[in-house]
Motif scaffolding. Structure first.
Motif, PDB file in Angstrom:
ATOM      1  N   GLY A  10       0.808  -1.217   0.000  1.00 40.92           N
ATOM      2  CA  GLY A  10       0.000   0.000   0.000  1.00 40.92           C
ATOM      3  C   GLY A  10       0.838   1.262   0.000  1.00 40.92           C
ATOM      4  O   GLY A  10       1.895   1.344  -0.630  1.00 40.92           O
ATOM      5  N   LEU A  11       0.384   2.273   0.744  1.00 44.27           N
ATOM      6  CA  LEU A  11       1.113   3.532   0.796  1.00 44.27           C
ATOM      7  C   LEU A  11       2.387   3.422   1.623  1.00 44.27           C
ATOM      8  O   LEU A  11       3.244   4.293   1.561  1.00 44.27           O
ATOM      9  N   GLY A  12       2.506   2.366   2.417  1.00 41.93           N
ATOM     10  CA  GLY A  12       3.775   2.126   3.098  1.00 41.93           C
ATOM     11  C   GLY A  12       3.791   2.373   4.587  1.00 41.93           C
ATOM     12  O   GLY A  12       4.830   2.745   5.137  1.00 41.93           O
ATOM     13  N   GLY A  13       2.665   2.142   5.254  1.00 39.43           N
ATOM     14  CA  GLY A  13       2.643   2.334   6.695  1.00 39.43           C
ATOM     15  C   GLY A  13       3.619   1.431   7.428  1.00 39.43           C
ATOM     16  O   GLY A  13       4.395   1.888   8.276  1.00 39.43           O
ATOM     17  N   TRP A  14       3.597   0.150   7.102  1.00 40.63           N
ATOM     18  CA  TRP A  14       4.535  -0.780   7.734  1.00 40.63           C
ATOM     19  C   TRP A  14       5.980  -0.391   7.400  1.00 40.63           C
ATOM     20  O   TRP A  14       6.854  -0.375   8.272  1.00 40.63           O
ATOM     21  N   SER A  15       6.238  -0.108   6.125  1.00 37.74           N
ATOM     22  CA  SER A  15       7.613   0.180   5.699  1.00 37.74           C
ATOM     23  C   SER A  15       8.141   1.465   6.330  1.00 37.74           C
ATOM     24  O   SER A  15       9.301   1.536   6.736  1.00 37.74           O
ATOM     25  N   THR A  16       7.285   2.484   6.406  1.00 41.88           N
ATOM     26  CA  THR A  16       7.697   3.743   7.025  1.00 41.88           C
ATOM     27  C   THR A  16       7.984   3.538   8.507  1.00 41.88           C
ATOM     28  O   THR A  16       8.961   4.071   9.052  1.00 41.88           O
ATOM     29  N   GLY A  17       7.133   2.754   9.174  1.00 39.68           N
ATOM     30  CA  GLY A  17       7.365   2.442  10.578  1.00 39.68           C
ATOM     31  C   GLY A  17       8.628   1.628  10.782  1.00 39.68           C
ATOM     32  O   GLY A  17       9.381   1.857  11.737  1.00 39.68           O
ATOM     33  N   ARG A  19      11.311   1.592   8.864  1.00 40.87           N
ATOM     34  CA  ARG A  19      12.470   2.466   8.662  1.00 40.87           C
ATOM     35  C   ARG A  19      12.764   3.293   9.913  1.00 40.87           C
ATOM     36  O   ARG A  19      13.923   3.442  10.315  1.00 40.87           O
ATOM     37  N   ALA A  20      11.695   3.815  10.539  1.00 38.52           N
ATOM     38  CA  ALA A  20      11.866   4.611  11.760  1.00 38.52           C
ATOM     39  C   ALA A  20      12.392   3.763  12.914  1.00 38.52           C
ATOM     40  O   ALA A  20      13.045   4.274  13.820  1.00 38.52           O
ATOM     41  N   ALA A  21      12.113   2.445  12.856  1.00 45.15           N
ATOM     42  CA  ALA A  21      12.574   1.533  13.910  1.00 45.15           C
ATOM     43  C   ALA A  21      13.962   0.976  13.622  1.00 45.15           C
ATOM     44  O   ALA A  21      14.461   0.134  14.377  1.00 45.15           O
ATOM     45  N   GLY A  22      14.587   1.410  12.529  1.00 43.54           N
ATOM     46  CA  GLY A  22      15.932   0.947  12.210  1.00 43.54           C
ATOM     47  C   GLY A  22      15.978  -0.353  11.447  1.00 43.54           C
ATOM     48  O   GLY A  22      16.991  -1.069  11.503  1.00 43.54           O
ATOM     49  N   VAL A  23      14.893  -0.663  10.727  1.00 43.42           N
ATOM     50  CA  VAL A  23      14.823  -1.901   9.939  1.00 43.42           C
ATOM     51  C   VAL A  23      14.854  -1.549   8.456  1.00 43.42           C
ATOM     52  O   VAL A  23      14.137  -0.641   8.011  1.00 43.42           O
ATOM     53  N   GLN A  24      15.643  -2.269   7.688  1.00 44.77           N
ATOM     54  CA  GLN A  24      15.738  -2.043   6.251  1.00 44.77           C
ATOM     55  C   GLN A  24      14.716  -2.920   5.519  1.00 44.77           C
ATOM     56  O   GLN A  24      14.744  -4.149   5.643  1.00 44.77           O
ATOM     57  N   VAL A  25      13.818  -2.298   4.786  1.00 43.80           N
ATOM     58  CA  VAL A  25      12.815  -3.040   4.016  1.00 43.80           C
ATOM     59  C   VAL A  25      13.402  -3.344   2.645  1.00 43.80           C
ATOM     60  O   VAL A  25      13.623  -2.448   1.824  1.00 43.80           O
ATOM     61  N   LEU A  26      13.665  -4.615   2.401  1.00 48.75           N
ATOM     62  CA  LEU A  26      14.357  -5.036   1.182  1.00 48.75           C
ATOM     63  C   LEU A  26      13.427  -5.160  -0.014  1.00 48.75           C
ATOM     64  O   LEU A  26      13.841  -4.909  -1.160  1.00 48.75           O
ATOM     65  N   TRP A  27      12.172  -5.540   0.237  1.00 51.50           N
ATOM     66  CA  TRP A  27      11.274  -5.950  -0.855  1.00 51.50           C
ATOM     67  C   TRP A  27       9.846  -5.639  -0.440  1.00 51.50           C
ATOM     68  O   TRP A  27       9.472  -5.823   0.727  1.00 51.50           O
ATOM     69  N   ALA A  28       9.045  -5.140  -1.377  1.00 50.07           N
ATOM     70  CA  ALA A  28       7.643  -4.837  -1.088  1.00 50.07           C
ATOM     71  C   ALA A  28       6.798  -5.190  -2.298  1.00 50.07           C
ATOM     72  O   ALA A  28       7.255  -5.076  -3.445  1.00 50.07           O
ATOM     73  N   ALA A  29       5.567  -5.618  -2.027  1.00 52.36           N
ATOM     74  CA  ALA A  29       4.707  -6.053  -3.127  1.00 52.36           C
ATOM     75  C   ALA A  29       3.259  -5.675  -2.886  1.00 52.36           C
ATOM     76  O   ALA A  29       2.788  -5.603  -1.744  1.00 52.36           O
ATOM     77  N   HIS A  39       4.409   3.627  -3.165  1.00 52.76           N
ATOM     78  CA  HIS A  39       5.325   3.013  -2.199  1.00 52.76           C
ATOM     79  C   HIS A  39       6.761   3.179  -2.683  1.00 52.76           C
ATOM     80  O   HIS A  39       7.658   3.528  -1.907  1.00 52.76           O
ATOM     81  N   ALA A  40       6.967   2.962  -3.969  1.00 53.87           N
ATOM     82  CA  ALA A  40       8.314   3.099  -4.541  1.00 53.87           C
ATOM     83  C   ALA A  40       8.805   4.541  -4.456  1.00 53.87           C
ATOM     84  O   ALA A  40      10.001   4.786  -4.234  1.00 53.87           O
ATOM     85  N   ALA A  41       7.905   5.498  -4.608  1.00 55.53           N
ATOM     86  CA  ALA A  41       8.298   6.905  -4.532  1.00 55.53           C
ATOM     87  C   ALA A  41       8.815   7.257  -3.144  1.00 55.53           C
ATOM     88  O   ALA A  41       9.720   8.094  -2.994  1.00 55.53           O
ATOM     89  N   ASN A  42       8.249   6.619  -2.124  1.00 60.30           N
ATOM     90  CA  ASN A  42       8.628   6.922  -0.740  1.00 60.30           C
ATOM     91  C   ASN A  42       9.713   5.993  -0.197  1.00 60.30           C
ATOM     92  O   ASN A  42      10.288   6.279   0.856  1.00 60.30           O
ATOM     93  N   HIS A  43       9.968   4.889  -0.902  1.00 58.93           N
ATOM     94  CA  HIS A  43      10.966   3.917  -0.435  1.00 58.93           C
ATOM     95  C   HIS A  43      11.836   3.505  -1.625  1.00 58.93           C
ATOM     96  O   HIS A  43      11.720   2.394  -2.160  1.00 58.93           O
ATOM     97  N   LYS A  44      12.710   4.414  -2.007  1.00 60.36           N
ATOM     98  CA  LYS A  44      13.484   4.236  -3.242  1.00 60.36           C
ATOM     99  C   LYS A  44      14.507   3.106  -3.153  1.00 60.36           C
ATOM    100  O   LYS A  44      14.925   2.569  -4.175  1.00 60.36           O
ATOM    101  N   ASP A  45      14.917   2.742  -1.948  1.00 57.97           N
ATOM    102  CA  ASP A  45      15.929   1.698  -1.799  1.00 57.97           C
ATOM    103  C   ASP A  45      15.333   0.300  -1.682  1.00 57.97           C
ATOM    104  O   ASP A  45      16.060  -0.677  -1.500  1.00 57.97           O
TER     105      ASP A  45
END
Length: 307
Positions: A10-17, A19-29, A39-45
Motif C-alpha cells: 500500500g502507501l507504506g505504513g509498515w515500511s515507514t514504521g 524504517r523509523a525503527a531501524g529496519v531495512q525493508v528489502l522488498w515490497a509487493a 510506495h516506490a516513490a517513498n521507499h526508493k531503496d
C-alpha cells in the motif's frame, strides 16, 4: 541492521514504521500498480513487485529477518455487512494464505500481521493458525487501539505477532499519552462551505446543532454513518478511525469542510513529507487502508527488544 519484506504494501505504513525503527525493508509487493508506484516513490531503496501475491515466486524474494503484512481486510470487516459473503470478498480473505507461503519458504525469525479484529472470526482462521504453527511459529494476538501508541486517531486493529519461540510472545507496549486531533487540523486551509447552505441534509444540521451544544464552535463530526453518535467529537481527543472514504467533517462556527487528504495522512501518523497522489479520493483510499506508521514503529521496536 535487521531486514524485512512488506506484503500488501500500500502507501507504506509498515515500511515507514520499519524504517523509523531501524529496519531495512528489502522488498515490497502489491497487486495494485498505483500502490506500488507511491510506495516506490517513498521507499526508493526497496525492491518493488506488482503482482498477485498468490503467484509470487518466493525464491526470488530476498532473505529477511521480519515479515510485515496487512492482508486484505474488507472481507472480514463488519462494516461490509451482507456483502462480506460474496465471491469477491471470499477471494479477499484468501490473501492471508500468502503470509503462510512466504513463511514456509523463507522461515524468517518473526512476522507481524495486521488486520481488523473480525479476522479471528473467519471460518478458516483456525486452519490458518494451524498452518502457521506447523511451520514452527507461535501466534500471539494483540488487539490495540493505535491511539494508545501515540497515533492521533482511535483505530482498533488486530496485530498478530508470529515468532519462532517456545511460547507466544506478548509484546510489552507502553501506553502513550493520547494526541489530540487539534495537533494536525488546519483551520486556515481547505475548502469551507456554509453550514446553512441550501440542500444541506437535516441529519447533518442536527449533528452540527448537537455538536455545538456539547463542544462549542469547533469540533469534528461524522458526515455519515453512526460513528460518534449524533454529537461529534472534541478536537482535543484523537479523531475517529480514518476510513477509505471521506467520513469526518470539521466544523468551525458557521462553516464546515471535510478533512483534507493531508490531515488524514497526519491522523495516520505519516510524515509530512510523504509523497502521495495528487488525487484526493485516491489518497484518502490509500490512507484509510494503511497501517499507521507510528503504530508499526512501536510494534517493531517492542518485537526487536523482546527478541
Amino acid at each position: 541492521m535487521p531486514t524485512a519484506i512488506d506484503l500488501f504494501a500500500g502507501l507504506g505504513g509498515w515500511s515507514t514504521g520499519a524504517r523509523a525503527a531501524g529496519v531495512q525493508v528489502l522488498w515490497a509487493a502489491n497487486h495494485w500498480p498505483e500502490a506500488v508506484k507511491w510506495h516506490a516513490a517513498n521507499h526508493k531503496d526497496t525492491e518493488h513487485v506488482c503482482q498477485d501475491l498468490h503467484q509470487t515466486r518466493w525464491e526470488q524474494v530476498p532473505k529477511h529477518d521480519l515479515l510485515l503484512a496487512s492482508p486484505c481486510c474488507q472481507g472480514h470487516s463488519k462494516t461490509r455487512g451482507k456483502a462480506s459473503g460474496n465471491p469477491q470478498h471470499d477471494a479477499s480473505r484468501s490473501t492471508a494464505w500468502a503470509v503462510v507461503s512466504a513463511l514456509e519458504f523463507h522461515r524468517p525469525k518473526a512476522a507481524l500481521v495486521e488486520n481488523v479484529e473480525e479476522f479471528t472470526d473467519w471460518a478458516l482462521y483456525p486452519a490458518w493458525v494451524a498452518a502457521v504453527h506447523a511451520l514452527g511459529y507461535q501466534v500471539a494476538p494483540h488487539v490495540i487501539d493505535c491511539a494508545d501508541l501515540g497515533v492521533p486517531q482511535h483505530r482498533v486493529r488486530l496485530f498478530l505477532v508470529l515468532t519462532r519461540s517456545k511460547a507466544p510472545l506478548m509484546l510489552e507496549l507502553h501506553q502513550r499519552q493520547h494526541v489530540p486531533a487539534a495537533s494536525f487540523l488546519d483551520f486556515d486551509a481547505g475548502k469551507w462551505t456554509s453550514i446553512e447552505k441550501p440542500g444541506r441534509a437535516q441529519a447533518t444540521l442536527n449533528r452540527v446543532r448537537n455538536g455545538r451544544a456539547r463542544f462549542g464552535d469547533r469540533f469534528i463530526m461524522p458526515y455519515y454513518g453512526k460513528g460518534s453518535g449524533t454529537t461529534g467529537r472534541d478536537i482535543n481527543r484523537p479523531v475517529g478511525t480514518i476510513t477509505t472514504l471521506e467520513r469526518w467533517a470539521l466544523v468551525d462556527g458557521d462553516r464546515m469542510r471535510m478533512l483534507s487528504a493531508n490531515e488524514a495522512l497526519a491522523a495516520q501518523s505519516f510524515p509530512a513529507d510523504t509523497l502521495r497522489p495528487n488525487n484526493h479520493r485516491l489518497t484518502m483510499h490509500m490512507a484509510g487502508n494503511a497501517v499507521p506508521p507510528l503504530a508499526g514503529q512501536r510494534l517493531i521496536e517492542a518485537l526487536l527488544k523482546a527478541a
